[in-house]
Design a protein around this motif. Structure first.
Motif, PDB file in Angstrom:
ATOM      1  N   THR A 108       3.727  -1.786 -14.517  1.00 16.46           N
ATOM      2  CA  THR A 108       3.593  -1.116 -13.331  1.00 16.46           C
ATOM      3  C   THR A 108       3.193  -1.807 -12.343  1.00 16.46           C
ATOM      4  O   THR A 108       3.615  -1.737 -11.076  1.00 16.46           O
ATOM      5  CB  THR A 108       2.587   0.100 -13.459  1.00 16.46           C
ATOM      6  N   PHE A 109       2.625  -3.161 -12.377  1.00 18.11           N
ATOM      7  CA  PHE A 109       2.391  -3.880 -11.102  1.00 18.11           C
ATOM      8  C   PHE A 109       3.583  -4.712 -10.879  1.00 18.11           C
ATOM      9  O   PHE A 109       3.991  -5.030  -9.754  1.00 18.11           O
ATOM     10  CB  PHE A 109       1.305  -5.025 -11.458  1.00 18.11           C
ATOM     11  N   VAL A 110       4.405  -5.023 -11.883  1.00 17.33           N
ATOM     12  CA  VAL A 110       5.508  -5.551 -11.934  1.00 17.33           C
ATOM     13  C   VAL A 110       6.611  -4.941 -11.135  1.00 17.33           C
ATOM     14  O   VAL A 110       7.308  -5.274 -10.177  1.00 17.33           O
ATOM     15  CB  VAL A 110       6.219  -6.407 -13.276  1.00 17.33           C
ATOM     16  N   ASP A 111       6.868  -3.618 -11.541  1.00 23.38           N
ATOM     17  CA  ASP A 111       7.562  -2.592 -10.819  1.00 23.38           C
ATOM     18  C   ASP A 111       7.258  -2.684  -9.457  1.00 23.38           C
ATOM     19  O   ASP A 111       7.838  -2.357  -8.532  1.00 23.38           O
ATOM     20  CB  ASP A 111       7.443  -1.458 -11.659  1.00 23.38           C
ATOM     21  N   GLN A 112       5.837  -2.640  -9.137  1.00 24.55           N
ATOM     22  CA  GLN A 112       5.466  -2.419  -7.699  1.00 24.55           C
ATOM     23  C   GLN A 112       6.042  -3.598  -6.830  1.00 24.55           C
ATOM     24  O   GLN A 112       6.539  -3.182  -5.735  1.00 24.55           O
ATOM     25  CB  GLN A 112       3.821  -2.419  -7.677  1.00 24.55           C
ATOM     26  N   VAL A 113       5.850  -4.694  -7.519  1.00 18.01           N
ATOM     27  CA  VAL A 113       6.479  -5.867  -6.469  1.00 18.01           C
ATOM     28  C   VAL A 113       8.113  -5.585  -6.307  1.00 18.01           C
ATOM     29  O   VAL A 113       8.455  -5.941  -5.194  1.00 18.01           O
ATOM     30  CB  VAL A 113       6.147  -7.275  -7.070  1.00 18.01           C
ATOM     31  N   LEU A 114       8.734  -5.454  -7.472  1.00 18.37           N
ATOM     32  CA  LEU A 114      10.155  -5.128  -7.392  1.00 18.37           C
ATOM     33  C   LEU A 114      10.619  -4.089  -6.431  1.00 18.37           C
ATOM     34  O   LEU A 114      11.369  -4.243  -5.435  1.00 18.37           O
ATOM     35  CB  LEU A 114      10.680  -5.042  -8.752  1.00 18.37           C
ATOM     36  N   PHE A 115       9.883  -2.802  -6.402  1.00 21.19           N
ATOM     37  CA  PHE A 115      10.615  -1.679  -5.745  1.00 21.19           C
ATOM     38  C   PHE A 115       9.944  -1.688  -4.607  1.00 21.19           C
ATOM     39  O   PHE A 115      10.834  -1.601  -3.635  1.00 21.19           O
ATOM     40  CB  PHE A 115       9.604  -0.533  -6.759  1.00 21.19           C
ATOM     41  N   ILE A 116       8.661  -1.966  -4.212  1.00 18.86           N
ATOM     42  CA  ILE A 116       8.329  -2.139  -2.786  1.00 18.86           C
ATOM     43  C   ILE A 116       9.025  -3.065  -1.893  1.00 18.86           C
ATOM     44  O   ILE A 116       9.099  -2.907  -0.836  1.00 18.86           O
ATOM     45  CB  ILE A 116       6.687  -2.268  -2.697  1.00 18.86           C
ATOM     46  N   THR A 117       9.286  -4.332  -2.400  1.00 18.19           N
ATOM     47  CA  THR A 117       9.921  -5.215  -1.618  1.00 18.19           C
ATOM     48  C   THR A 117      11.071  -4.973  -1.498  1.00 18.19           C
ATOM     49  O   THR A 117      11.872  -4.803  -0.300  1.00 18.19           O
ATOM     50  CB  THR A 117      10.031  -6.567  -2.405  1.00 18.19           C
ATOM     51  N   ASP A 118      12.028  -4.721  -2.536  1.00 18.16           N
ATOM     52  CA  ASP A 118      13.397  -3.879  -2.376  1.00 18.16           C
ATOM     53  C   ASP A 118      13.684  -2.749  -1.454  1.00 18.16           C
ATOM     54  O   ASP A 118      14.545  -2.599  -0.825  1.00 18.16           O
ATOM     55  CB  ASP A 118      13.796  -3.567  -3.752  1.00 18.16           C
ATOM     56  N   THR A 119      12.525  -1.903  -1.269  1.00 18.55           N
ATOM     57  CA  THR A 119      12.847  -0.397  -0.702  1.00 18.55           C
ATOM     58  C   THR A 119      12.244  -0.647   0.704  1.00 18.55           C
ATOM     59  O   THR A 119      12.795  -0.338   1.727  1.00 18.55           O
ATOM     60  CB  THR A 119      11.829   0.521  -1.206  1.00 18.55           C
ATOM     61  N   PHE A 120      10.758  -1.454   1.004  1.00 21.74           N
ATOM     62  CA  PHE A 120      10.271  -1.384   2.137  1.00 21.74           C
ATOM     63  C   PHE A 120      10.164  -2.774   3.033  1.00 21.74           C
ATOM     64  O   PHE A 120       9.865  -2.899   4.171  1.00 21.74           O
ATOM     65  CB  PHE A 120       8.787  -0.996   2.238  1.00 21.74           C
ATOM     66  N   LEU A 122       0.741  -1.458  -0.034  1.00 22.11           N
ATOM     67  CA  LEU A 122      -0.066   0.013  -0.101  1.00 22.11           C
ATOM     68  C   LEU A 122       1.014   1.141   0.053  1.00 22.11           C
ATOM     69  O   LEU A 122       0.450   2.224  -0.520  1.00 22.11           O
ATOM     70  CB  LEU A 122      -0.873  -0.002   1.088  1.00 22.11           C
ATOM     71  N   LEU A 123       2.047   1.085   0.578  1.00 19.90           N
ATOM     72  CA  LEU A 123       2.940   2.203   0.378  1.00 19.90           C
ATOM     73  C   LEU A 123       3.246   2.801  -1.045  1.00 19.90           C
ATOM     74  O   LEU A 123       3.666   3.828  -1.318  1.00 19.90           O
ATOM     75  CB  LEU A 123       4.465   1.872   1.118  1.00 19.90           C
ATOM     76  N   GLY A 124       2.964   1.764  -1.767  1.00 16.47           N
ATOM     77  CA  GLY A 124       3.258   2.104  -3.424  1.00 16.47           C
ATOM     78  C   GLY A 124       2.165   2.246  -4.327  1.00 16.47           C
ATOM     79  O   GLY A 124       2.396   2.356  -5.508  1.00 16.47           O
ATOM     80  N   PHE A 125       1.012   2.741  -3.457  1.00 19.39           N
ATOM     81  CA  PHE A 125      -0.056   2.896  -4.433  1.00 19.39           C
ATOM     82  C   PHE A 125      -0.026   4.048  -5.283  1.00 19.39           C
ATOM     83  O   PHE A 125      -0.478   3.990  -6.410  1.00 19.39           O
ATOM     84  CB  PHE A 125      -1.424   3.015  -3.631  1.00 19.39           C
ATOM     85  N   GLN A 126       0.717   5.196  -4.827  1.00 22.09           N
ATOM     86  CA  GLN A 126       0.739   6.477  -5.828  1.00 22.09           C
ATOM     87  C   GLN A 126       1.715   6.116  -6.728  1.00 22.09           C
ATOM     88  O   GLN A 126       1.596   6.688  -8.337  1.00 22.09           O
ATOM     89  CB  GLN A 126       1.283   7.453  -4.959  1.00 22.09           C
ATOM     90  N   ARG A 127       2.910   5.141  -6.573  1.00 22.60           N
ATOM     91  CA  ARG A 127       3.681   4.694  -7.627  1.00 22.60           C
ATOM     92  C   ARG A 127       2.975   3.980  -8.840  1.00 22.60           C
ATOM     93  O   ARG A 127       3.170   4.075 -10.033  1.00 22.60           O
ATOM     94  CB  ARG A 127       4.844   4.186  -7.111  1.00 22.60           C
ATOM     95  N   LEU A 128       2.183   3.246  -8.178  1.00 25.21           N
ATOM     96  CA  LEU A 128       1.582   2.155  -9.139  1.00 25.21           C
ATOM     97  C   LEU A 128       0.610   3.029  -9.975  1.00 25.21           C
ATOM     98  O   LEU A 128       0.618   3.033 -11.270  1.00 25.21           O
ATOM     99  CB  LEU A 128       0.809   1.108  -8.244  1.00 25.21           C
ATOM    100  N   ALA A 129      -0.395   3.527  -9.314  1.00 27.81           N
ATOM    101  CA  ALA A 129      -1.476   4.360 -10.056  1.00 27.81           C
ATOM    102  C   ALA A 129      -0.856   5.499 -10.838  1.00 27.81           C
ATOM    103  O   ALA A 129      -1.255   5.844 -11.889  1.00 27.81           O
ATOM    104  CB  ALA A 129      -2.594   4.603  -9.152  1.00 27.81           C
ATOM    105  N   GLY A 130       0.169   6.061 -10.345  1.00 31.68           N
ATOM    106  CA  GLY A 130       0.570   7.383 -11.169  1.00 31.68           C
ATOM    107  C   GLY A 130       1.707   7.016 -12.322  1.00 31.68           C
ATOM    108  O   GLY A 130       1.428   7.691 -13.352  1.00 31.68           O
TER     109      GLY A 130
END
Length: 306
Positions: A135-147, A47-55
């Motif tokens: 954008t969903f693939v990026d969300q999994v990669l970015f959020i996992t690696d970041t948070f 959920l921390l990446g909702f704006q990255r995903l939708a944006g």
């Protein structure tokens, strides 16, 4: 993967390119409890990446125009998010992934129109549909690696390879899909350079420029005082997740000091991952993922902890 020229040409075909359902069903495609996407996609920290995903989705003009023309984003922003997210979650986590994948695809059959230069778009044109998936693939990669925790290169490759199965479940041509993780990174970087300040994304990020609107019952001067720490936190946590190209097109200020604060927050989140991982599964995962783990009779908390 298509070249930049191919992308510009093919996206203007504005024609649906779907795969026969029988061909998809015969492959018995599905992701499962042994996949990294199951482990991380439904984690509540996503959920921390909702704006990255939708944006990031809506910084591409054709997709943003489709949202503007065919959804209620301007009148029911949160409602649209609640309706869009669960079917995609169920494509990953349900015991009927083909059914849900086809349903997601079929939601988009009549989403078509024109953009500012007069050219047409269609949501099921493979170049546009794959961008939404990316954008969903990026969300999994970015959020996992970041948070959550740092991913190894091999794990990033695995997530990308699993994402190809995920995409197949929708039943849309994969002609624009990168074939390797390295190609995906190149594709992602090239798409960031196409970002534009669409009306959809300008509206959707208004709260980050102007502040969160207050409740009707609270006097505005009081809300300005009460909301100051909230808006400051949202600025660091939410704007920090956005690619620089999106911050630029959305006119979102970001400084080196902001980046340092974001990095400290992200590092703190990764450090407390062992504690968060002790939460009940119903708290650690969103409902559709928690239900899937329960259906499989598997506790995901010990899995893939790095």
């Amino acid at each position: 993967m298509t070249s930049t020229t191919d992308f510009d040409t093919n996206i203007r075909e504005a024609e649906a390119a779907v795969v026969d359902d029988a061909d998809i069903d015969s492959l018995d495609l599905r992701l499962g409890a042994d996949s990294l996407i199951w482990k991380f996609y439904g984690d509540s920290r996503g959920l921390l990446g909702f704006q990255r995903l939708a944006g990031t989705e809506n910084c591409i003009e054709q997709l943003a125009q489709g949202v503007e023309d065919h959804s209620v984003i301007f009148s029911d922003f949160l409602g649209r998010a609640r309706r869009s997210g669960p079917p995609i979650m169920r494509t990953v986590y349900s015991d009927s992934p083909h059914t849900w994948g086809h349903r997601v695809r079929d939601f988009h059959r009549d989403i078509k129109g024109t953009i500012s230069d007069g050219s047409r778009y269609h949501a099921l044109n493979p170049e546009l549909f794959y961008w939404a998936h990316a954008t969903f693939v990026d969300q999994v990669l970015f959020i996992t690696d970041t948070f959550i925790r740092r991913l190894s290169y091999e794990e990033k490759v695995q997530i990308f390879e699993e994402s190809k199965i995920w995409y197949q479940l929708y039943g849309v041509s994969a002609r624009s899909q990168p074939q390797t993780y390295e190609e995906f990174r190149e594709y992602w970087d090239s798409m960031l350079e196409r970002f534009a300040p669409t009306r959809t994304i300008t509206y959707a990020t208004g709260y980050l420029r102007k502040g969160v609107p207050g409740p009707a019952w609270m006097p505005k001067p009081l809300w300005r005082i009460a909301s100051t720490p909230l808006n400051a936190a949202l600025h660091i946590v939410i704007v920090g997740t956005l690619p620089p190209q999106m911050r630029e097109v959305c006119d979102l200020d970001w400084s080196a000091r902001d980046q340092r604060r974001f990095d400290r927050f992200a590092g703190f989140m990764r450090r407390i991952n062992p504690l968060i991982n002790r939460l009940p599964i119903t708290a650690l995962y969103v409902p559709w993922a928690a239900q899937a783990w329960a259906r499989e009779g598997i506790d995901p908390r010990p899995l893939h902890n790095g």
